[in-house]
Design a protein around this motif. Structure first.
Motif, PDB file in Angstrom:
ATOM      1  N   ALA A  40      61.218  41.674  44.338  1.00 26.61           N
ATOM      2  CA  ALA A  40      59.951  41.756  43.601  1.00 26.61           C
ATOM      3  C   ALA A  40      58.977  40.705  44.109  1.00 26.61           C
ATOM      4  N   ALA A  41      59.470  39.494  44.327  1.00 31.58           N
ATOM      5  CA  ALA A  41      58.598  38.410  44.782  1.00 31.58           C
ATOM      6  C   ALA A  41      58.021  38.718  46.156  1.00 31.58           C
ATOM      7  N   ALA A  42      58.825  39.359  47.006  1.00 27.56           N
ATOM      8  CA  ALA A  42      58.359  39.666  48.349  1.00 27.56           C
ATOM      9  C   ALA A  42      57.232  40.701  48.318  1.00 27.56           C
ATOM     10  N   LYS A  43      57.291  41.609  47.359  1.00 27.39           N
ATOM     11  CA  LYS A  43      56.279  42.661  47.274  1.00 27.39           C
ATOM     12  C   LYS A  43      54.949  42.122  46.737  1.00 27.39           C
ATOM     13  N   ALA A  44      55.049  41.212  45.740  1.00 23.99           N
ATOM     14  CA  ALA A  44      53.824  40.722  45.106  1.00 23.99           C
ATOM     15  C   ALA A  44      53.088  39.799  46.067  1.00 23.99           C
ATOM     16  N   ARG A  45      51.764  39.930  46.098  1.00 26.45           N
ATOM     17  CA  ARG A  45      50.963  39.016  46.902  1.00 26.45           C
ATOM     18  C   ARG A  45      51.013  37.638  46.253  1.00 26.45           C
ATOM     19  N   PRO A  46      51.295  36.569  47.031  1.00 23.40           N
ATOM     20  CA  PRO A  46      51.348  35.254  46.386  1.00 23.40           C
ATOM     21  C   PRO A  46      49.968  34.873  45.845  1.00 23.40           C
ATOM     22  N   LEU A  47      49.958  34.274  44.660  1.00 20.41           N
ATOM     23  CA  LEU A  47      48.689  33.898  44.034  1.00 20.41           C
ATOM     24  C   LEU A  47      48.319  32.489  44.471  1.00 20.41           C
ATOM     25  N   ASP A  48      47.026  32.234  44.709  1.00 17.02           N
ATOM     26  CA  ASP A  48      46.630  30.856  44.992  1.00 17.02           C
ATOM     27  C   ASP A  48      46.745  30.042  43.697  1.00 17.02           C
ATOM     28  N   GLU A  49      46.592  28.719  43.840  1.00 13.64           N
ATOM     29  CA  GLU A  49      46.885  27.841  42.703  1.00 13.64           C
ATOM     30  C   GLU A  49      46.026  28.151  41.478  1.00 13.64           C
ATOM     31  N   GLN A  50      44.703  28.332  41.715  1.00 10.47           N
ATOM     32  CA  GLN A  50      43.816  28.622  40.578  1.00 10.47           C
ATOM     33  C   GLN A  50      44.189  29.928  39.896  1.00 10.47           C
ATOM     34  N   THR A  51      44.515  30.946  40.740  1.00 13.81           N
ATOM     35  CA  THR A  51      44.850  32.249  40.165  1.00 13.81           C
ATOM     36  C   THR A  51      46.157  32.182  39.394  1.00 13.81           C
ATOM     37  N   SER A  52      47.108  31.378  39.876  1.00 16.10           N
ATOM     38  CA  SER A  52      48.371  31.337  39.125  1.00 16.10           C
ATOM     39  C   SER A  52      48.228  30.566  37.810  1.00 16.10           C
ATOM     40  N   THR A  53      47.330  29.585  37.758  1.00  6.55           N
ATOM     41  CA  THR A  53      47.034  28.941  36.470  1.00  6.55           C
ATOM     42  C   THR A  53      46.409  29.955  35.517  1.00  6.55           C
ATOM     43  N   PHE A  54      45.457  30.722  36.039  1.00 10.32           N
ATOM     44  CA  PHE A  54      44.809  31.787  35.267  1.00 10.32           C
ATOM     45  C   PHE A  54      45.880  32.757  34.758  1.00 10.32           C
ATOM     46  N   ALA A  55      46.762  33.190  35.675  1.00 12.57           N
ATOM     47  CA  ALA A  55      47.820  34.145  35.314  1.00 12.57           C
ATOM     48  C   ALA A  55      48.698  33.594  34.189  1.00 12.57           C
ATOM     49  N   GLY A  56      49.141  32.357  34.341  1.00  8.64           N
ATOM     50  CA  GLY A  56      50.006  31.745  33.329  1.00  8.64           C
ATOM     51  C   GLY A  56      49.312  31.670  31.974  1.00  8.64           C
ATOM     52  N   ASP A  57      48.036  31.261  31.984  1.00  4.16           N
ATOM     53  CA  ASP A  57      47.294  31.139  30.725  1.00  4.16           C
ATOM     54  C   ASP A  57      47.083  32.504  30.057  1.00  4.16           C
ATOM     55  N   VAL A  58      46.790  33.524  30.878  1.00  3.87           N
ATOM     56  CA  VAL A  58      46.545  34.864  30.312  1.00  3.87           C
ATOM     57  C   VAL A  58      47.831  35.406  29.690  1.00  3.87           C
ATOM     58  N   ILE A  59      48.947  35.276  30.419  1.00 10.54           N
ATOM     59  CA  ILE A  59      50.209  35.807  29.894  1.00 10.54           C
ATOM     60  C   ILE A  59      50.622  35.067  28.629  1.00 10.54           C
ATOM     61  N   GLU A  60      50.445  33.747  28.647  1.00 11.90           N
ATOM     62  CA  GLU A  60      50.780  32.976  27.445  1.00 11.90           C
ATOM     63  C   GLU A  60      49.884  33.368  26.261  1.00 11.90           C
ATOM     64  N   GLY A  61      48.579  33.491  26.529  1.00 13.18           N
ATOM     65  CA  GLY A  61      47.634  33.815  25.449  1.00 13.18           C
ATOM     66  C   GLY A  61      47.855  35.199  24.858  1.00 13.18           C
ATOM     67  N   LEU A  62      48.164  36.169  25.723  1.00 14.07           N
ATOM     68  CA  LEU A  62      48.360  37.541  25.227  1.00 14.07           C
ATOM     69  C   LEU A  62      49.730  37.710  24.585  1.00 14.07           C
ATOM     70  N   SER A  63      50.633  36.760  24.821  1.00 14.95           N
ATOM     71  CA  SER A  63      51.972  36.831  24.218  1.00 14.95           C
ATOM     72  C   SER A  63      51.978  36.246  22.811  1.00 14.95           C
ATOM     73  N   GLN A  64      50.893  35.550  22.443  1.00 16.66           N
ATOM     74  CA  GLN A  64      50.850  34.921  21.122  1.00 16.66           C
ATOM     75  C   GLN A  64      50.343  35.898  20.078  1.00 16.66           C
TER      76      GLN A  64
END
Ligand code: AVJ
Length: 323
Positions: free
Chosen positions: A7-31
């Motif tokens: 799965a990791a090989a298929k996904a395009r690696p996210l740059d640092e800013q995008t992965s912070t964004f990703a983490g915050d969005v997933i955390e926020g929508l999980s609440q």
């Protein structure tokens, strides 16, 4: 064997800013209730929509603050020491800082903003228009501690935090931001800060529910951004913009309300919505002069001057580090 590898090989690696964004969005929508941080409104399209908001007849803060800065620029200039570095926390359009730069003899300008591209363009334009000013952009999230460039370390410092961006912070966060700004700027520093004031509820309501629907587009744009940057599949037509004033908490809240039961996918995760369920996307706190003064005092500053427009819609303050 690493079971996550395929799965990791298929996904395009996210740059640092995008992965912070990703983490915050997933955390926020999980609440529950779901939430997203207002700092993610400001991609290129969101920044453009915000500029349109500032021109709306209902949105009084920007033009009111500009009026106060214009009227008081001479008084501000009078308390700026020779050779000062002006440090702006979050650097949007340069309209406001230009009022100060035109009237005060700053030696250096340090715009601090998360968007590096935007900063560069802004810095170039200011260098052109103020050839004697040294401009040292810092690409950083100003809500976290950052270091000032060495070049300004010996200069007196004045912070600039206009636009009532402070209002986006929870009261606790606002206090810790003010304390951290005091740490970053150092002893002897001053700060010019714009703060939106409590007022008639109808005026507040209209400012965040404009007739032309620009604020709605601005709010919904965070979903467009999630779709583009995080491979989300939000249907923006299936959500509506809502802004309400919470009088007890002195804040406007913006929400995106699901029109129906639906499931949205972001980065391979599913988030279900009930009909009418909300994502809380922004709080915009409104202060009284007393509550702002107490906040400043409690976080390492004394209030030197406070100005408002005649209708007491908006306030601009000059603070001095209490040390
Ligand atoms: C940039 C945070 C001051 O709260 O009024 C405008 C953002 N949100 N309309 C505000 C905003 C909806 C704005 N600040």
């Amino acid at each position: 064997m690493n079971i996550h590898a395929p799965a990791a090989a298929k996904a395009r690696p996210l740059d640092e800013q995008t992965s912070t964004f990703a983490g915050d969005v997933i955390e926020g929508l999980s609440q529950y209730p779901k939430k997203l941080s207002p700092k993610y409104f400001y991609d290129a399209a969101g920044s453009e929509l915000f500029e349109q908001i500032t021109l709306l007849p209902e949105y009084y803060p920007t033009r009111t603050e500009l009026g106060i800065l214009h009227d008081r620029a001479g008084e501000i200039a009078a308390i700026i020491p020779e050779g000062t570095a002006l440090v702006e926390f979050g650097a949007g359009a340069t309209t406001k800082v230009r009022i100060l730069l035109n009237r005060c003899a700053f030696r250096a300008y340090v715009p601090v903003d998360i968007s590096g591209d935007f900063l560069k363009a802004q810095a170039d334009a200011l260098r052109r228009d103020f050839p004697r000013l040294d401009v040292y952009p810092v690409a950083a999230d100003f809500t976290a501690p950052f270091a000032l460039p060495d070049a300004v370390s010996e200069m007196p410092k004045v912070g600039f935090f206009p636009g009532s961006t402070l209002g986006n912070f929870e009261p606790q966060e606002a206090a810790s931001f003010m304390r951290s700004a005091r740490e970053i700027l150092g002893s002897g520093a001053q700060m010019v800060i714009g703060v939106d004031l409590e007022k008639d509820e109808r005026v507040l309501y209209d400012a965040y529910n404009d007739a032309a629907g620009v604020t709605a587009r601005f709010n919904l744009n965070v979903m467009v951004r999630i779709n583009r940057e995080l491979g989300g599949n939000f249907d923006t037509g299936a959500f509506i913009h809502r802004a309400i004033y919470d009088r007890e908490r002195h804040r406007i809240e913006m929400h995106l309300i699901s029109r129906k039961a639906q499931t949205v996918r972001v980065l391979g995760r599913s988030f279900s919505f009930r009909p009418g369920e909300s994502i809380h996307t922004e709080s915009s706190y409104k202060y009284s002069l007393d509550r702002f003064t107490a906040l400043a005092r409690g976080s390492g500053w004394t209030v030197r001057q406070s100005w408002t427009d005649d209708a007491k819609m908006f306030s601009v303050h000059v603070l001095a580090a209490a040390d």
